[in-house]
Design a protein around this motif. Structure first.
Motif, mmCIF file in Angstrom:
data_model
loop_
_atom_site.group_PDB
_atom_site.id
_atom_site.type_symbol
_atom_site.label_atom_id
_atom_site.label_comp_id
_atom_site.label_asym_id
_atom_site.label_seq_id
_atom_site.Cartn_x
_atom_site.Cartn_y
_atom_site.Cartn_z
ATOM 1 N N ARG A 91 0.814 -1.143 -0.111
ATOM 2 C CA ARG A 91 -0.068 0.068 -0.008
ATOM 3 C C ARG A 91 0.873 1.151 0.112
ATOM 4 N NH1 ARG A 91 -3.744 -0.847 4.359
ATOM 5 N NH2 ARG A 91 -4.155 -2.962 3.373
ATOM 6 N N LYS A 92 1.848 1.117 0.770
ATOM 7 C CA LYS A 92 3.039 2.295 0.888
ATOM 8 C C LYS A 92 3.450 2.707 -0.728
ATOM 9 C CE LYS A 92 5.081 1.488 4.921
ATOM 10 N NZ LYS A 92 6.101 0.578 5.418
ATOM 11 N N ALA A 93 3.522 1.530 -1.353
ATOM 12 C CA ALA A 93 4.007 1.922 -2.793
ATOM 13 C C ALA A 93 3.078 2.618 -3.577
ATOM 14 C CB ALA A 93 4.450 0.545 -3.366
ATOM 15 N N LEU A 94 1.800 2.457 -3.620
ATOM 16 C CA LEU A 94 0.958 3.223 -4.398
ATOM 17 C C LEU A 94 1.018 4.544 -4.737
ATOM 18 C CD1 LEU A 94 -3.027 1.662 -3.448
ATOM 19 C CD2 LEU A 94 -1.165 0.909 -4.938
ATOM 20 N N LEU A 95 0.999 4.815 -6.019
ATOM 21 C CA LEU A 95 1.310 5.983 -6.322
ATOM 22 C C LEU A 95 0.192 7.351 -6.036
ATOM 23 C CD1 LEU A 95 2.569 5.271 -9.916
ATOM 24 C CD2 LEU A 95 4.112 5.739 -8.030
ATOM 25 N N VAL A 96 -0.757 6.961 -5.738
ATOM 26 C CA VAL A 96 -1.992 7.794 -5.256
ATOM 27 C C VAL A 96 -2.067 8.049 -3.809
ATOM 28 C CG1 VAL A 96 -3.469 7.258 -7.438
ATOM 29 C CG2 VAL A 96 -3.678 5.869 -5.121
ATOM 30 N N SER A 97 -1.001 7.434 -3.076
ATOM 31 C CA SER A 97 -0.995 7.299 -1.838
ATOM 32 C C SER A 97 -0.438 8.679 -1.183
ATOM 33 C CB SER A 97 -0.412 6.237 -0.971
ATOM 34 O OG SER A 97 0.713 6.170 -1.248
ATOM 35 N N ARG A 98 -0.900 9.112 -0.129
ATOM 36 C CA ARG A 98 -0.265 10.295 0.614
ATOM 37 C C ARG A 98 1.392 9.884 1.053
ATOM 38 N NH1 ARG A 98 -2.187 15.341 0.313
ATOM 39 N NH2 ARG A 98 -4.169 15.314 0.909
ATOM 40 N N LYS A 99 1.328 8.484 1.357
ATOM 41 C CA LYS A 99 2.739 7.987 1.912
ATOM 42 C C LYS A 99 3.671 8.301 0.657
ATOM 43 C CE LYS A 99 1.158 4.397 5.083
ATOM 44 N NZ LYS A 99 0.327 3.410 4.919
ATOM 45 N N LYS A 100 3.241 8.097 -0.615
ATOM 46 C CA LYS A 100 4.003 8.381 -1.880
ATOM 47 C C LYS A 100 4.434 9.859 -1.994
ATOM 48 C CE LYS A 100 6.293 5.928 -4.771
ATOM 49 N NZ LYS A 100 7.126 4.896 -4.626
ATOM 50 N N LYS A 101 3.226 10.625 -1.825
ATOM 51 C CA LYS A 101 3.262 12.248 -2.098
ATOM 52 C C LYS A 101 2.601 12.874 -1.060
ATOM 53 C CE LYS A 101 2.112 15.354 -5.681
ATOM 54 N NZ LYS A 101 0.730 15.654 -6.036
ATOM 55 N N GLN A 102 3.275 13.685 -0.168
ATOM 56 C CA GLN A 102 2.605 14.246 0.776
ATOM 57 C C GLN A 102 1.383 15.481 0.578
ATOM 58 O OE1 GLN A 102 3.590 14.848 4.618
ATOM 59 N NE2 GLN A 102 3.341 12.507 3.976
ATOM 60 N N GLU A 103 2.115 16.461 -0.441
ATOM 61 C CA GLU A 103 1.317 17.381 -0.648
ATOM 62 C C GLU A 103 -0.071 17.117 -1.803
ATOM 63 O OE1 GLU A 103 4.528 17.620 -3.911
ATOM 64 O OE2 GLU A 103 4.248 16.806 -1.613
ATOM 65 N N ASN A 104 -0.973 17.905 -1.612
ATOM 66 C CA ASN A 104 -2.147 17.677 -2.397
ATOM 67 C C ASN A 104 -1.785 17.790 -4.037
ATOM 68 O OD1 ASN A 104 -3.948 17.686 -0.314
ATOM 69 N ND2 ASN A 104 -4.617 19.522 -0.429
ATOM 70 N N THR A 105 -2.431 16.882 -4.704
ATOM 71 C CA THR A 105 -2.457 16.963 -6.204
ATOM 72 C C THR A 105 -3.430 18.090 -6.506
ATOM 73 O OG1 THR A 105 -1.518 15.053 -6.792
ATOM 74 C CG2 THR A 105 -2.989 15.955 -8.297
ATOM 75 N N ILE A 106 -3.030 19.133 -7.296
ATOM 76 C CA ILE A 106 -3.961 20.045 -7.648
ATOM 77 C C ILE A 106 -4.356 19.850 -9.204
ATOM 78 C CG2 ILE A 106 -4.595 22.625 -8.036
ATOM 79 C CD1 ILE A 106 -2.513 22.833 -5.350
ATOM 80 N N VAL A 107 -5.632 19.669 -9.424
ATOM 81 C CA VAL A 107 -6.152 19.377 -10.808
ATOM 82 C C VAL A 107 -6.496 20.920 -11.365
ATOM 83 C CG1 VAL A 107 -7.533 17.980 -12.434
ATOM 84 C CG2 VAL A 107 -6.651 17.217 -10.276
#
Ligand SMILES: C=C(O[C@@H]1C=C(C(=O)O)C=C[C@H]1O)C(=O)O
Length: 364
Positions: A91-107
């Motif tokens: 789960r840690k490895a999921l690209l959509v996870s917060r663990k992978k990327k801390q900051e919000n994705t802004i669309v």
């Protein structure tokens, strides 16, 4: 037994506990390494044959006093915990996870930002029926200063005999009206082969609840440079929803908006059960913006306002609802779409609520 003897024995147990603790964690490190190997090989984490061999080895070597069945039970618990450890790693490895990327994705949808902390609205008819119909809604949206218009051209209906949408003609109408009013279009695509074609007409590709696990479609949407609004499946768990988003991002497209639209439960008072707690869970677990569709989740006009307020209060990035110039004659979802005066009233209320919330958060 003297107090002293008890103390000595307890000290021994403490010593053994520490040894077991050390061994369990040593074992965990090895199990995690096995999990990584399995990932590389693409094999399943759970291996019942391997577990059976291990339990047989326990049986063959057990000299008591514990019963073999008791020990096997304990070891099965250890195997289970080990599997969970391997899953956590995954789960840690999921690209959509917060663990992978801390900051919000802004669309960024034609200048309208989702995920940047401001809260916005996605409005429009359930289905595109005519140029005039879409135009009337667009006009009303413009009056409210809104930018994001939804509208279905390809409609996945429960019955094959119900209105299936205008197809590409519908997309053309949406584009024409959007250009006239400087709006952005969100529209559902059903077929992976239509993704390429849709790029010319839509600003956001919607993948609907029924296609939430159409993996070919998800992958195709992941290959293009266009935001994707992904709806949660009819009976999809949050984990399944997150994994569906992972299918998209795994192909390179990280412009994903998640949409909670209610799930199927035993409750019949609403069309679906709005899982409001999914919003903070999704915000916590992923870095993607989250939208709440109050129309499809409730299926009831009288619940649009309270659920929209709940969505804003709980931290949704946007609220989605349906508007139709004359809902009574709508070709789909007649009972749940707002007419234009209802829409203006709704907007006045939700905007007021949103601004009050934003004010309160500043003060806090
Ligand atoms: C560690 C492994 O993965 C899982 C965990 C096991 C364990 O904790 O011993 C055994 C089999 C698998 O279900 C493995 O396959 O060896």
């Amino acid at each position: 037994m003297t107090v002293n003897e008890l103390e000595v024995l307890r000290n021994k147990v403490d010593e053994i506990n520490l040894q077991i603790l050390r061994l369990l964690n040593e074992r965990a490190v090895v199990v995690k390494a096995i999990g990584q190997q399995k990932n590389l090989q693409g094999t399943k984490r759970f291996d019942p044959v391997r577990e059976r061999q291990a339990l047989d080895m326990i049986a063959a070597n057990n000299e008591g006093p514990f019963e073999t069945s008791t020990l096997q039970h304990i070891f099965k618990t250890i195997f289970q915990a080990s599997l969970e450890l391997q899953e956590d790693d995954n789960r840690k490895a999921l690209l959509v996870s917060r663990k992978k990327k801390q900051e919000n994705t802004i669309v960024d949808v034609k200048g309208e930002l989702l995920g940047n902390g401001t809260q916005t609205f996605v409005m429009g008819p359930c289905a595109v029926e005519s140029y005039e119909q879409v135009r009337v809604v667009a006009q009303a949206m413009k009056e409210q200063g809104l930018k994001l218009m939804r509208g279905g051209a390809f409609k996945p209906r429960t019955s094959p005999y119900d209105f299936q949408g205008l197809g590409i003609e519908g997309l053309k109408i949406l584009r024409q009206v959007a250009d006239e009013f400087d709006l952005a279009i969100i529209s559902e695509i059903l077929n992976p082969n239509d993704i390429e074609m849709s790029l010319e007409y839509v600003d956001v590709i919607q993948i609907g609840a029924r296609n939430s696990q159409n993996f070919d479609l998800l992958r195709e949407a992941g290959k293009v440079n266009k935001p994707v609004l992904l709806k949660r499946g009819l009976a999809g768990t949050i984990e399944e929803f997150i994994n569906s988003a992972e299918y998209i991002i795994s192909q390179g497209n990280d412009q994903i908006i998640l949409c909670e639209r209610g799930i199927r439960t035993y409750e019949k008072a609403t069309r679906n059960t709005l899982d409001i707690s999914a919003v903070p869970i999704l915000k916590k677990e992923t870095h993607l913006p989250v939208v709440v569709d109050v129309t499809h989740s409730t299926g009831r006009k009288d619940l649009l306002l309270p659920t929209a307020k709940a969505a804003l209060a709980i931290g949704a990035d946007a609220v989605m609802a349906e508007v139709h110039p004359d809902p009574a004659v709508a070709l789909s979802d007649a009972a749940q779409q707002m007419n234009i005066p209802e829409f203006h009233k709704f907007m006045a209320e939700v905007k007021g609520f949103r601004d009050a919330l934003a004010g309160a958060q500043l003060v806090r």
